[in-house]
Every structure is written in structure tokens, then in C-alpha cells.
Scaffold this active site. Structure first.
Site, PDB file in Angstrom:
ATOM      1  N   HIS A  42      -5.280   2.597  13.599  1.00  0.00           N
ATOM      2  CA  HIS A  42      -5.062   4.016  13.910  1.00  0.00           C
ATOM      3  C   HIS A  42      -6.176   4.542  14.802  1.00  0.00           C
ATOM      4  CE1 HIS A  42      -1.524   4.364  11.521  1.00  0.00           C
ATOM      5  NE2 HIS A  42      -2.131   3.827  10.476  1.00  0.00           N
ATOM      6  N   ARG A  89       1.660  -4.767  11.208  1.00  0.00           N
ATOM      7  CA  ARG A  89       3.041  -4.548  10.770  1.00  0.00           C
ATOM      8  C   ARG A  89       3.970  -4.180  11.908  1.00  0.00           C
ATOM      9  NH1 ARG A  89      -0.540  -3.870   7.734  1.00  0.00           N
ATOM     10  NH2 ARG A  89      -0.618  -4.565   5.566  1.00  0.00           N
ATOM     11  N   GLU A 122       0.851  -1.176   0.000  1.00  0.00           N
ATOM     12  CA  GLU A 122       0.000   0.000   0.000  1.00  0.00           C
ATOM     13  C   GLU A 122       0.894   1.236   0.000  1.00  0.00           C
ATOM     14  OE1 GLU A 122      -3.670   2.317   1.906  1.00  0.00           O
ATOM     15  OE2 GLU A 122      -2.033   1.600   3.111  1.00  0.00           O
ATOM     16  N   CYS A 146       0.727   4.552   5.577  1.00  0.00           N
ATOM     17  CA  CYS A 146       0.902   4.598   7.030  1.00  0.00           C
ATOM     18  C   CYS A 146       2.217   5.252   7.420  1.00  0.00           C
ATOM     19  CB  CYS A 146       0.964   3.178   7.578  1.00  0.00           C
ATOM     20  SG  CYS A 146      -0.596   2.572   8.159  1.00  0.00           S
ATOM     21  N   CYS A 163      -4.957  -0.421   7.169  1.00  0.00           N
ATOM     22  CA  CYS A 163      -5.009  -0.646   8.626  1.00  0.00           C
ATOM     23  C   CYS A 163      -5.687   0.536   9.297  1.00  0.00           C
ATOM     24  CB  CYS A 163      -3.620  -0.886   9.180  1.00  0.00           C
ATOM     25  SG  CYS A 163      -2.606   0.569   9.169  1.00  0.00           S
ATOM     26  N   SER A 206       5.417   0.907   9.764  1.00  0.00           N
ATOM     27  CA  SER A 206       6.182   1.022   8.514  1.00  0.00           C
ATOM     28  C   SER A 206       7.134   2.219   8.540  1.00  0.00           C
ATOM     29  CB  SER A 206       5.241   1.097   7.305  1.00  0.00           C
ATOM     30  OG  SER A 206       4.536  -0.120   7.184  1.00  0.00           O
ATOM     31  N   CYS A 217       3.686  -0.582   4.212  1.00  0.00           N
ATOM     32  CA  CYS A 217       2.533   0.290   3.987  1.00  0.00           C
ATOM     33  C   CYS A 217       3.034   1.724   4.091  1.00  0.00           C
ATOM     34  CB  CYS A 217       1.425   0.043   4.992  1.00  0.00           C
ATOM     35  SG  CYS A 217       0.110   1.219   4.659  1.00  0.00           S
ATOM     36  N   CYS A 238      -4.384   5.579   6.530  1.00  0.00           N
ATOM     37  CA  CYS A 238      -4.202   4.367   5.726  1.00  0.00           C
ATOM     38  C   CYS A 238      -5.529   3.924   5.136  1.00  0.00           C
ATOM     39  CB  CYS A 238      -3.648   3.268   6.642  1.00  0.00           C
ATOM     40  SG  CYS A 238      -3.266   1.773   5.728  1.00  0.00           S
TER      41      CYS A 238
END
Ligand code: NFC
Length: 545
Positions: A68, A472, A14, A542, A64, A495, A539, A61
Site C-alpha cells: 500500500h 494477492r 487476515e 485490505c 501487506c 482481495s 485479506c 492491512c
């Protein structure tokens, strides 16, 4: 002579990631990880109502979103010292666990499997043999010869029609592809099945969250999911029964399809337990809160240095001061003003773009560090920390898997180790989802129908941090509240830790370090680079937010 390869954009992730590698004698000698997009949601959050932050923060994002929301709401609860009722913790836990299950299924099959599975070779498979391999490793009822034949026929039609569709532009026939045709067919068939099962996990999150992506059911102090079980409640017996059905189906898929596929693929690629270690300092926070104050958890957190479990220092709760004080973010090589590392409560986000300067600023991603050190976050960190802490849930699956694959814990410091750790995490999460549904029903049955502690934002200055162990890795949202508004907001995202560029001391981030020494057989088809980058499940939306 060294050769420079630029992969831009890396696909099947992503967001927008560029990776540059220098290749010498068939091996990567230097790497740069560059996040190519900035949106500025931290800046947008300033001046807003802290109670609304979680809703904005989910827009960091498109994958995910839930994590958050959780971190953001926890940052307000931490700042104001608010307790969260048990029912709300259990509902949050189920959403977190199902989100992870969905995320890990998608990563294994849709984002990384095609680095290991040769779709075109599956055409040469004997479906009968594929069925007998599948049945020898799992009793999942979907593994029939008829099913595999149907998938192969579908694939033939794609290829004959010159349209590989979602499978176009892969590195098919690459010399680093090692699976026999029958195992390739098995993986392709499960790739397609996995689309259905990831949707079921996403649906479970939507039933509780009201919507997914972007759940709607949080409030500071709990959830907005009425649990009194009458017909007007958001959560009644009919919905609980449906949740149980969905989560049982995905658990069976994870444990009877994903897990055996992972073990089968891992056993054909043993050399990949030796590549891609990179940064072997690990950080994980405890997750699955089981009390109202975030001090008791089902899975462990902790710090490990240099891949040595003897250095393990547990992180027992989300108020751990050594953890809170030790985190900084630097911008020496990132496209922001300044060069200093700052603690997130004092963090700044002032964009300053310079173009890609390999010895200067070259990424939108900041460089998080713990006590000045680069840290790898993600499933290996959580699995190794829980193992080091003696967690029985994790120990059981790790020991069984290590015996099947003939590996030890040191093999987790690798490209394939990251895939294995993620699969084990999914295995554990699939069980935990059902555990928390049982706990929720029991708790309501005992007469506890509380689901939120109503909270007003007071007018003074407050600082809070919300930690969460996301798919992640370790996520933290840092909020400063003043005069009932957000004065500062910083997110230090999994990330961001892993994709970070070099810091002010020249230490590379985990993607960069893991690529050094990586083999590259053909410079024009750098499949092996993709294997290692994808093993982190990047990602970048993110990472930069
Ligand atoms: Ni987007 Fe997230 C990234 C996760 O690192 N997990 O916390 C955020 O994304 O998938």
C-alpha cells in the site's frame, strides 16, 4: 434437499470473512462472500497532505503494508509526473520482492497447508522414510532423519498433553485428506522451519525500510535511503552483505523446500486441478520497474478472457489508458449508499449497513469490474500474463513445473493451480531480489548516488493512480489532489477484486464463482470449501480498508 452452511469467521486469513454456501448432492450450488468489517481509511485520508498518504494507507492491512505504501506513493508520482531515480526503483523492487517471498511462504505453510496436510497422521510416519522422500526431491541440508524424528517427538508431546496448540481444531482424519503419513510429517516439519525463513524475508524488508510492518523509507520521488556507501549512509557495504546473506537463505528455502513440497503435495491432489476455476478472466499489471518512469518492467501484465491465452492483451506500463479508464467499483450488493458503479477517481465510500440480505446488500466489500466484467487477480493472472507475453523467467519455471506435475496451462484455472502459481511467483521473486541487489550495487558503482527527486505539491487539481502487482494481485490507489490536499482517495485492492459480492448485473465475484461445483463430503466439516477460499489467500482488511 439443499443444505446451507455458514463459515464465519474463516480463519487462517487476515481480516473477517464470512462465506455462505448452499450444498446440493455433495456439491456447492451457490455461494456468498461477505466481508464483515469496515474501517474507513479512505475517508480518513481526505483533506490530508498527499505526501503523507502512503504512511496512512499502509494501515489498510497488517500483512501487506509495504504494497500500500508503494501504490500510494506511485499515485502521487503519477499525478505530478515525477520520475524516480534508478537506485530508488531497485530498493523498492527488493522490498517488494522480499515482501512477496515472505507472504507466499506464510500462505503456503501457515495459511493453507493444513487444508491438505493431516497433522495427526504425521504421528504414524517413519521418520527414516520421510528423510528418504525429502532427500529424493531436494538436496536441502535440513532434511535429515534426526530432524524429522525430533519434530515427530514434539508433535507426540502436544497430542499426549491434549494440547495441539496452533494445530488445534483442524479437520484431522477427514476423508478428503490424501497424503501418506511420511509426507504429512515432511510438511509439518517444514511448516515449523518456514516460520524462521519468513522472518528472514521480513527482516530484509526491515533493513531497507527501517521498519516492517510499515516501512518508513519512502518519499514522493524516491526513497529516503542514502546510498553513497560511506559510513553515515543508511545503506552501506555491511548492510548490503547482510541483505545478500538473508536473501540467499530465503531463496534456497523457497527453491529447495517450498517448491518441492508444493510439487509433492500437488501430485497427491491432482483432482484439485479440476475444481475451483470460477472467474477465468484475469487481470495483472506489469511489475518491477526498471526505468525512472515506470514504463519498463521485469514481469508482464495483461488481460485474459475466459481462460483463453489467445485473448491475451498486454498491459505494458502503468499509464495504460484502456486499463485506467476500464476500472469501476460497484456497491449494488455492498453496504454503501447507492447502487451505481463509479470510476475510482469519482468513487464514494458512504457506509450504510443493512445486515446480511442474501438478495440485497450483504458485504462491506465493493465489486470492482474491468469493462463491466468480473476479473480474477493474483499469482495465476501474473504467471499466465507473463507466460503469454513470452517472459523467459516465468516460462522456464512454468514449463519445468508442468512437466513435473503432468499438467498444462488450463490446470492453472483451479484451486490447486492458484497454489502452484503462487509458488512459482515466489520462486521467481526470490531470484529477482538478488538480481536487484546486484543492479543496485552496480549502479552505485557507476557513480549514480541519486535516491530521490525532491517534490513540492503544487496548488492546482491533479489526478493520479499508482498500480502495483501485490502478492494477492493487482492493486491500485487513486488520488485526486486539490489545493495541496487530498480531495478523494480510493483503493481498488486485490482481495476486493477476488472477494467481491455480486454486482448490479448479478455477476458473482471470483470467490463466489470458484465455490460453485466444489465437492463437500461432510457438511459439518466443510474442508473443501476452505481449500478453495484459502487458495486465494484472502485479506479482508485490505479488501475493505
Ligand atoms: Ni492485506 Fe493485500 C490484499 C495483498 O489483497 N497482497 O494490496 C493488498 O494483503 O495481504
Amino acid at each position: 434437499m439443499s443444505k446451507r452452511i455458514t463459515l464465519d469467521p474463516i480463519t487462517r486469513i487476515e481480516g473477517h470473512l464470512r462465506v455462505d454456501v448452499e450444498v446440493n448432492g455433495g456439491q456447492v450450488s451457490k455461494a456468498w462472500s461477505s466481508a464483515q468489517m469496515w474501517r474507513g481509511i479512505e475517508v480518513i485520508l481526505k483533506g490530508r497532505d498527499p505526501q503523507d498518504a502512503w504512511s496512512y494507507a499502509q494501515r489498510f492491512c497488517g500483512v501487506c503494508t509495504t504494497v500500500h505504501a508503494i501504490s500510494s506513493i506511485r499515485s502521487v508520482e503519477n499525478a505530478l509526473n515525477v520520475e524516480v531515480p534508478l537506485n530508488a526503483q531497485y530498493i523498492r523492487n527488493i522490498m517488494i520482492a522480499q515482501h512477496s517471498v515472505q507472504d507466499h511462504i506464510v500462505h503456503f505453510y501457515h495459511l493453507s497447508a493444513l487444508d491438505w496436510v493431516d497433522i495427526v497422521s504425521a504421528l504414524k510416519a517413519d521418520p527414516k522414510k520421510t528423510a528418504s522422500i525429502a532427500q529424493s526431491i531436494s538436496d536441502w541440508p535440513g532434511n535429515s532423519e534426526k530432524e524429522f524424528k525430533a519434530v515427530q517427538d514434539k508433535l507426540k508431546k502436544f497430542v499426549e498433553g491434549g494440547q495441539l496448540g496452533i494445530f488445534a481444531s483442524g479437520y484431522w482424519g477427514h476423508p478428503a485428506m490424501k497424503l501418506p503419513p511420511e509426507v504429512n510429517l515432511l510438511a509439518v516439519a517444514h511448516y515449523l522451519k518456514a516460520l524462521d525463513y519468513q522472518r528472514k524475508a521480513a527482516q530484509a524488508v526491515a533493513i531497507l525500510g527501517g521498519k516492517n510492518p510499515h516501512i518508513q523509507n519512502l518519499v514522493v520521488g524516491g526513497v529516503a535511503t542514502a546510498v553513497n556507501m560511506d559510513n553515515l549512509a543508511t545503506l552501506n557495504m555491511e548492510r548490503i552483505a547482510y541483505l545478500k546473506e538473508l536473501m540467499t537463505e530465503t531463496r534456497d528455502f523457497v527453491q529447495k523446500v517450498y517448491y518441492p513440497d508444493l510439487v509433492a503435495i500437488g501430485s497427491f491432489y491432482r483432482d484439485w486441478f479440476r475444481h475451483g476455476a470460477g472467474v477465468t478472466n484475469y487481470l495483472a499489471v506489469p511489475e518491477f520497474a526498471e526505468d525512472t518512469r515506470n514504463t519498463k518492467f521485469a514481469l508482464n501484465g495483461g488481460i485474459i478472457y475466459n481462460g483463453d491465452l489467445a485473448t491475451f492483451k498486454p498491459i505494458n506500463d502503468h499509464q495504460d489508458q484502456a486499463l485506467i479508464q476500464g476500472i469501476t467499483e460497484g456497491v449494488a450488493h455492498a453496504w454503501y449508499e447507492g447502487a451505481d458503479s463509479l470510476h475510482p477517481w469519482d468513487g464514494e465510500t458512504k457506509p450504510e449497513y443493512t445486515d446480511f440480505q442474501e438478495n440485497g446488500k450483504y458485504s462491506w466489500c465493493k465489486s470492482p469490474r474491468f469493462n463491466g466484467k468480473a476479473m480474477q487477480v493474483g499469482p495465476p493472472a501474473q504467471i499466465l500474463a507473463s507466460y503469454a507475453a513470452g517472459n523467459p523467467l516465468v516460462k522456464k519455471v512454468v514449463d519445468a513445473t508442468n512437466a513435473k506435475l503432468g499438467i498444462g496451462l488450463k490446470e492453472y484455472h483451479s484451486t490447486m493451480g492458484r497454489l502452484v502459481a503462487r509458488g512459482l511467483r515466489a520462486h521467481v521473486m526470490a531470484d529477482l531480489s538478488l538480481t536487484y541487489l546486484d543492479k543496485l550495487v552496480d549502479n552505485i558503482g557507476k557513480g549514480d548516488t541519486a535516491y530521490a527527486n525532491n517534490t513540492e505539491i503544487p496548488s492546482g487539481e491533479y489526478k493520479g493512480v499508482g498500480f502495483h502487482e501485490a502478492p494477492r494481485g493487482t492493486l491500485s490507489h487513486w488520488m485526486v489532489i486539490d489545493k495541496k490536499k487530498i480531495k478523494n482517495y480510493q483503493a481498488v485492492v486485490p482481495s476486493t477484486w477476488n472477494a467481491s459480492p455480486r454486482d448490479e448485473h448479478g455477476q458473482p465475484g471470483p470467490y463466489e464463482a470458484s465455490l460453485v461445483g466444489n465437492p463437500v463430503a461432510m457438511a459439518d466439516q466443510p474442508l473443501e470449501v476452505l481449500r478453495t477460499v484459502h487458495s486465494f489467500d484472502p485479506c479482508i482488511a485490505c479488501a475493505v480498508h
